[in-house]
Design an enzyme around this catalytic site. Structure first.
Site, PDB file in Angstrom:
ATOM      1  N   THR A   1       0.654  -0.973  -0.006  1.00 18.43           N
ATOM      2  CA  THR A   1      -0.091  -0.197  -0.200  1.00 18.43           C
ATOM      3  C   THR A   1       0.403   1.446  -0.404  1.00 18.43           C
ATOM      4  O   THR A   1       0.392   2.907   0.251  1.00 18.43           O
ATOM      5  CB  THR A   1      -0.612   0.306   0.907  1.00 18.43           C
ATOM      6  OG1 THR A   1      -0.028  -0.456   2.395  1.00 18.43           O
ATOM      7  CG2 THR A   1      -1.644  -1.010   1.467  1.00 18.43           C
TER       8      THR A   1
ATOM      9  N   ARG B   1       4.266   2.189  -2.094  1.00 14.89           N
ATOM     10  CA  ARG B   1       4.605   2.565  -4.230  1.00 14.89           C
ATOM     11  C   ARG B   1       4.604   1.841  -4.529  1.00 14.89           C
ATOM     12  O   ARG B   1       5.868   1.208  -4.234  1.00 14.89           O
ATOM     13  CB  ARG B   1       5.716   3.647  -3.479  1.00 14.89           C
ATOM     14  CG  ARG B   1       5.302   5.421  -3.219  1.00 14.89           C
ATOM     15  CD  ARG B   1       4.632   5.413  -3.962  1.00 14.89           C
ATOM     16  NE  ARG B   1       3.943   7.539  -3.786  1.00 14.89           N
ATOM     17  CZ  ARG B   1       3.247   7.800  -2.853  1.00 14.89           C
ATOM     18  NH1 ARG B   1       2.056   6.394  -2.410  1.00 14.89           N
ATOM     19  NH2 ARG B   1       2.496   9.200  -3.155  1.00 14.89           N
TER      20      ARG B   1
ATOM     21  N   GLU C   1       1.246   3.849 -13.518  1.00 17.03           N
ATOM     22  CA  GLU C   1      -0.056   4.906 -12.688  1.00 17.03           C
ATOM     23  C   GLU C   1      -0.255   5.649 -13.774  1.00 17.03           C
ATOM     24  O   GLU C   1       0.606   6.779 -13.468  1.00 17.03           O
ATOM     25  CB  GLU C   1      -0.064   4.505 -10.642  1.00 17.03           C
ATOM     26  CG  GLU C   1       0.474   3.143 -10.645  1.00 17.03           C
ATOM     27  CD  GLU C   1      -0.191   4.334  -8.449  1.00 17.03           C
ATOM     28  OE1 GLU C   1       0.021   5.318  -8.774  1.00 17.03           O
ATOM     29  OE2 GLU C   1       0.288   3.085  -8.223  1.00 17.03           O
TER      30      GLU C   1
ATOM     31  N   HIS D   1      -4.593   1.939  -6.647  1.00 21.68           N
ATOM     32  CA  HIS D   1      -4.508   3.131  -5.856  1.00 21.68           C
ATOM     33  C   HIS D   1      -5.261   3.697  -4.902  1.00 21.68           C
ATOM     34  O   HIS D   1      -4.936   5.039  -4.781  1.00 21.68           O
ATOM     35  CB  HIS D   1      -3.236   4.114  -6.314  1.00 21.68           C
ATOM     36  CG  HIS D   1      -2.218   4.533  -5.586  1.00 21.68           C
ATOM     37  ND1 HIS D   1      -0.629   4.900  -6.170  1.00 21.68           N
ATOM     38  CD2 HIS D   1      -2.763   4.845  -4.060  1.00 21.68           C
ATOM     39  CE1 HIS D   1      -0.326   4.577  -5.274  1.00 21.68           C
ATOM     40  NE2 HIS D   1      -0.981   5.177  -3.954  1.00 21.68           N
ATOM     41  N   ILE D   2      -6.145   3.466  -4.398  1.00 21.36           N
ATOM     42  CA  ILE D   2      -7.170   3.742  -3.273  1.00 21.36           C
ATOM     43  C   ILE D   2      -6.872   4.094  -1.230  1.00 21.36           C
ATOM     44  O   ILE D   2      -7.712   3.949  -0.592  1.00 21.36           O
ATOM     45  CB  ILE D   2      -8.506   3.270  -4.100  1.00 21.36           C
ATOM     46  CG1 ILE D   2      -8.493   1.935  -3.294  1.00 21.36           C
ATOM     47  CG2 ILE D   2      -8.912   3.550  -4.981  1.00 21.36           C
ATOM     48  CD1 ILE D   2      -9.734   1.103  -3.272  1.00 21.36           C
TER      49      ILE D   2
END
Length: 320
Positions: free
Chosen positions: A237, A239, A268, A286-287
């Site tokens: 969670t 990078r 991304e 990526h939330i």
């Protein structure tokens, strides 16, 4: 006294934008697109400050082309790997971030990924949606139970500490690797490993919660994956730069790594199509900080830093 001009590069939550418009002269794109280098350079000529997200990159030669008018870049994020702090400081531009406020939300996503990967959530969801769930069997969809297992946290910062506390609710034994051992008053009942290899070879689940510094680039690579226990699970969670995705795919295909839960990727937006082919990978776009409460808190923290700067004070989250 006139209000400072603030470029807000993305469309933030309504309460944040209401406050920004109250206290600043706000400039913004109409369609919320990711601004290019040339657009950011042009925006710097119009603004005293910029409030940016991790989607906008302040790196490389573009920094020297930024206008001298721009004095501060306030990040709507904790991670600042998209900003060259030294180059921006040399240009006379201050940089801030938004620590603390997103730790709970990101830790929730870490637990979701951990559970989703270990209990084969993608496969199960796909079975129901596609209509192929026709029967029940004792061996159907058997996954990995995390209760009572060993969790290894790489990077025991704010998010890592919350992940550790949440994992205790699953009776997990928490291990961690960090630049230094934390006092027992900060993190209790967690076992410190002074080497990454010691941690990886001990735990059943690895959670990446460290920053994407240059030294951490491809921290998870063929060598470190081989050090992980056979059948273990990887959760990221932090990078995408932390993981050599080709090496992870090979480890997943071989079965050495049982499953992975990923919220961030090298590329991304978009992710990695090769990872998308693997059912044992549970992925999110990526939330980690994507809750109404947290996104508002991040925006307010960024504005707090700007307010302090323009009041002649040192922003609480000044990085350079």
């Amino acid at each position: 006294m006139s209000k400072p001009t603030l470029w807000v590069t993305r469309h933030l939550t309504d309460p944040v934008m209401e406050r920004a418009h109250r206290d600043y002269h706000v400039l913004q794109t109409a369609d919320d697109h990711v601004m290019s280098f040339s657009e950011l350079i042009a925006a710097s000529q119009e603004a005293d400050a910029m409030l940016i997200c991790h989607s906008e990159h302040f790196v490389g030669p573009m920094i020297s082309r930024l206008s001298d008018r721009l004095k501060i870049v306030a990040n709507h994020s904790v991670g600042v790997d998209h900003c060259d702090l030294n180059a921006l400081r040399s240009k006379g531009i201050s940089v801030t971030n938004t620590p603390d406020v997103l730790s709970d939300a990101t830790a929730e996503i870490a637990m979701l990924l951990m559970l989703g990967a270990s209990r084969r959530a993608y496969e199960g969801d796909n079975m129901v949606r596609s209509g192929i769930w026709k029967d029940w069997a004792p061996k159907m969809m058997n996954g990995f139970q995390i209760t009572g297992k060993k969790l290894g946290i790489i990077g025991m910062g704010r998010v890592g500490q919350v992940v550790a506390r949440r994992a205790k609710g699953f009776d997990m034994e928490v291990h961690y690797h960090n630049r230094k051992k934390l006092p027992d008053t900060v993190i209790t009942s967690a076992i410190y490993h002074d080497s990454l290899e010691s941690l990886l070879s001990t735990v059943d689940v690895v959670s990446l919660n460290c920053p994407a510094t240059e030294e951490n680039h491809n921290l998870i690579n063929p060598e470190t994956l081989a050090q992980m226990k056979a059948g273990s699970i990887l959760v990221n969670t932090a990078r995408g730069a932390l993981v050599d995705e080709d090496a992870l795919i090979e480890a997943l295909n071989s079965g050495h790594i049982r499953a992975a839960g990923l919220d961030c990727f090298k590329n991304e937006p978009g992710g990695n199509p090769k990872l998308s082919e693997l059912q044992q990978v549970f992925m999110l776009p990526h939330i980690g900080s994507a809750t109404d409460d947290t996104r508002a808190a991040m925006g307010f923290r960024a504005l707090d830093n700007l307010d302090q700067f323009f009041a002649g004070k040192t922003p609480q989250d000044l990085l350079n």
